[in-house]
Motif scaffolding. Structure first.
Motif, PDB file in Angstrom:
ATOM      1  N   LEU A 240       0.846  -1.190   0.000  1.00 24.99           N
ATOM      2  CA  LEU A 240       0.000   0.000   0.000  1.00 24.99           C
ATOM      3  C   LEU A 240       0.879   1.237   0.000  1.00 24.99           C
ATOM      4  N   GLU A 241       0.779   2.065  -1.027  1.00 24.62           N
ATOM      5  CA  GLU A 241       1.559   3.298  -1.126  1.00 24.62           C
ATOM      6  C   GLU A 241       0.928   4.370  -0.245  1.00 24.62           C
ATOM      7  N   LEU A 242       1.720   4.897   0.704  1.00 22.18           N
ATOM      8  CA  LEU A 242       1.230   5.921   1.624  1.00 22.18           C
ATOM      9  C   LEU A 242       1.509   7.342   1.141  1.00 22.18           C
ATOM     10  N   ALA A 243       2.470   7.506   0.255  1.00 27.13           N
ATOM     11  CA  ALA A 243       2.884   8.846  -0.173  1.00 27.13           C
ATOM     12  C   ALA A 243       2.972   8.922  -1.694  1.00 27.13           C
ATOM     13  N   PRO A 244       1.833   8.860  -2.384  1.00 22.59           N
ATOM     14  CA  PRO A 244       1.874   8.913  -3.855  1.00 22.59           C
ATOM     15  C   PRO A 244       2.483  10.204  -4.395  1.00 22.59           C
ATOM     16  N   GLN A 245       2.472  11.263  -3.580  1.00 25.63           N
ATOM     17  CA  GLN A 245       3.068  12.520  -4.036  1.00 25.63           C
ATOM     18  C   GLN A 245       4.565  12.390  -4.246  1.00 25.63           C
ATOM     19  N   LEU A 246       5.212  11.463  -3.518  1.00 27.75           N
ATOM     20  CA  LEU A 246       6.648  11.272  -3.683  1.00 27.75           C
ATOM     21  C   LEU A 246       6.983  10.597  -5.005  1.00 27.75           C
ATOM     22  N   LEU A 247       6.047   9.813  -5.539  1.00 33.46           N
ATOM     23  CA  LEU A 247       6.274   9.193  -6.839  1.00 33.46           C
ATOM     24  C   LEU A 247       6.368  10.244  -7.932  1.00 33.46           C
ATOM     25  N   ARG A 248       5.596  11.308  -7.754  1.00 30.98           N
ATOM     26  CA  ARG A 248       5.627  12.406  -8.732  1.00 30.98           C
ATOM     27  C   ARG A 248       6.744  13.392  -8.446  1.00 30.98           C
ATOM     28  N   LYS A 249       7.022  13.603  -7.162  1.00 30.41           N
ATOM     29  CA  LYS A 249       8.023  14.587  -6.772  1.00 30.41           C
ATOM     30  C   LYS A 249       8.800  14.070  -5.569  1.00 30.41           C
ATOM     31  N   PRO A 250       9.913  13.350  -5.797  1.00 34.68           N
ATOM     32  CA  PRO A 250      10.725  12.853  -4.668  1.00 34.68           C
ATOM     33  C   PRO A 250      11.156  14.001  -3.758  1.00 34.68           C
ATOM     34  N   ARG A 251      11.334  13.655  -2.477  1.00 34.83           N
ATOM     35  CA  ARG A 251      11.618  14.682  -1.481  1.00 34.83           C
ATOM     36  C   ARG A 251      12.913  14.369  -0.732  1.00 34.83           C
ATOM     37  N   GLN A 252      13.821  15.322  -0.712  1.00 31.83           N
ATOM     38  CA  GLN A 252      15.070  15.167   0.018  1.00 31.83           C
ATOM     39  C   GLN A 252      14.918  15.747   1.422  1.00 31.83           C
ATOM     40  N   ILE A 253      15.296  14.957   2.428  1.00 24.56           N
ATOM     41  CA  ILE A 253      15.180  15.406   3.815  1.00 24.56           C
ATOM     42  C   ILE A 253      16.530  15.241   4.509  1.00 24.56           C
ATOM     43  N   ASP A 254      16.723  16.009   5.562  1.00 24.34           N
ATOM     44  CA  ASP A 254      17.935  15.952   6.374  1.00 24.34           C
ATOM     45  C   ASP A 254      17.603  15.205   7.660  1.00 24.34           C
ATOM     46  N   LEU A 255      18.330  14.123   7.936  1.00 20.81           N
ATOM     47  CA  LEU A 255      18.079  13.307   9.119  1.00 20.81           C
ATOM     48  C   LEU A 255      18.774  13.832  10.357  1.00 20.81           C
ATOM     49  N   LEU A 256      19.490  14.939  10.227  1.00 20.06           N
ATOM     50  CA  LEU A 256      20.140  15.592  11.364  1.00 20.06           C
ATOM     51  C   LEU A 256      19.641  17.034  11.461  1.00 20.06           C
ATOM     52  N   PHE A 257      20.459  17.899  11.997  1.00 23.86           N
ATOM     53  CA  PHE A 257      20.296  19.354  12.003  1.00 23.86           C
ATOM     54  C   PHE A 257      19.388  19.873  13.106  1.00 23.86           C
ATOM     55  N   ASP A 258      18.177  19.332  13.292  1.00 19.29           N
ATOM     56  CA  ASP A 258      17.325  19.782  14.398  1.00 19.29           C
ATOM     57  C   ASP A 258      16.584  18.578  14.960  1.00 19.29           C
TER      58      ASP A 258
END
Length: 249
Positions: free
Chosen positions: A108-126
């Motif tokens: 089950l795909e939970l984030a279909p928006q990522l298929l259209r527009k991948p998202r880069q996130i930072d796992l540190l910083f805050d």
């Protein structure tokens, strides 16, 4: 005649998932699903004639998904201290334990928006978790694993690249070190940049989503040092991404 005894004793020593369709005299057919862990658990009951499909084919729950961020190691030396850990997500999927129902597919795909527009996130910083999915509709049922898929360094569709990329031109998942180096992030499955994370809920290895309930799912990703050897470069230290996922209600 009673369809069920007044008490149900859980004698399992480890977490198990129970699913059964029971044909009971004078009671029609009852579908029972539940999760038990060390004497604690929940049971869901549905009675109908004709028999219901196991798992439940109707009813929806809601799910939120967030990435938990790690703290920067202040006591580490610059060569070994990461200032940022960037990953580019393109898919977040749940694995169903019982995929027979057409309304409850195996993945089950939970984030279909990522298929259209991948998202880069930072796992540190805050310390604020990165919210990736809010109020996604999830069919009622039992789920065991979370699959995270990441954008590879050379995606098949260049148009799918995120507008911002903090890893440089040739990478989509990386570590930026305190001394200015950019380290590549590897995955346990070298052919595909993805991670399969077992779901953990109150000691159980599976999650029951019930109609009308809201579930918060959080995952943590961290780099782990591993040694590798190649004929041309000899022994090297690589950073492999590992993680875990937990659930709360």
């Amino acid at each position: 005649m009673r369809c069920f005894p007044r008490s149900i004793r859980n004698t399992f020593l480890s977490a198990v998932v129970v699913l059964a369709c029971l044909a009971l005299t004078s009671c029609g057919t009852t579908c029972v699903a539940g999760i038990f862990a060390n004497g604690n658990g929940i049971i869901l009951v549905k009675n109908a004639t004709p028999p219901p499909t196991c798992p439940f084919s109707t009813g929806m729950g809601m799910m939120n998904v967030a990435a938990v961020k790690s703290q920067i190691c202040e006591i580490c030396t610059a060569p070994s201290r990461a200032q940022h850990i960037f990953v580019t997500l393109k898919s977040i999927q749940l694995h169903s334990v019982f995929p027979e129902s057409p309304n409850n597919p195996q993945w089950l795909e939970l984030a279909p928006q990522l298929l259209r527009k991948p998202r880069q996130i930072d796992l540190l910083f805050d310390s604020t978790p990165e919210i990736l999915v809010q109020s996604a509709s999830v069919p009622a049922g039992t789920y065991r694993e979370l699959l995270l898929q990441f954008l590879p360094d050379a995606p098949a569709d260049p148009a799918a690249l995120p507008a911002e990329n903090s890893c440089g031109h040739n990478r989509r998942n990386c570590m930026l070190m305190a001394d200015g180096r950019v380290e590549e992030l590897h995955f346990t499955d070298g052919d595909s940049p993805e991670l399969l994370l077992p779901l953990q809920y109150n000691g159980s290895s599976a999650l029951a989503v019930v109609p009308g309930a809201t579930v918060d799912l959080r995952f943590t990703l961290q780099p782990q040092q591993v040694s590798a050897v190649s004929p041309s470069e000899g022994w090297q230290i690589h950073y492999v991404l590992v993680g875990s996922a937990s659930v709360s209600r």
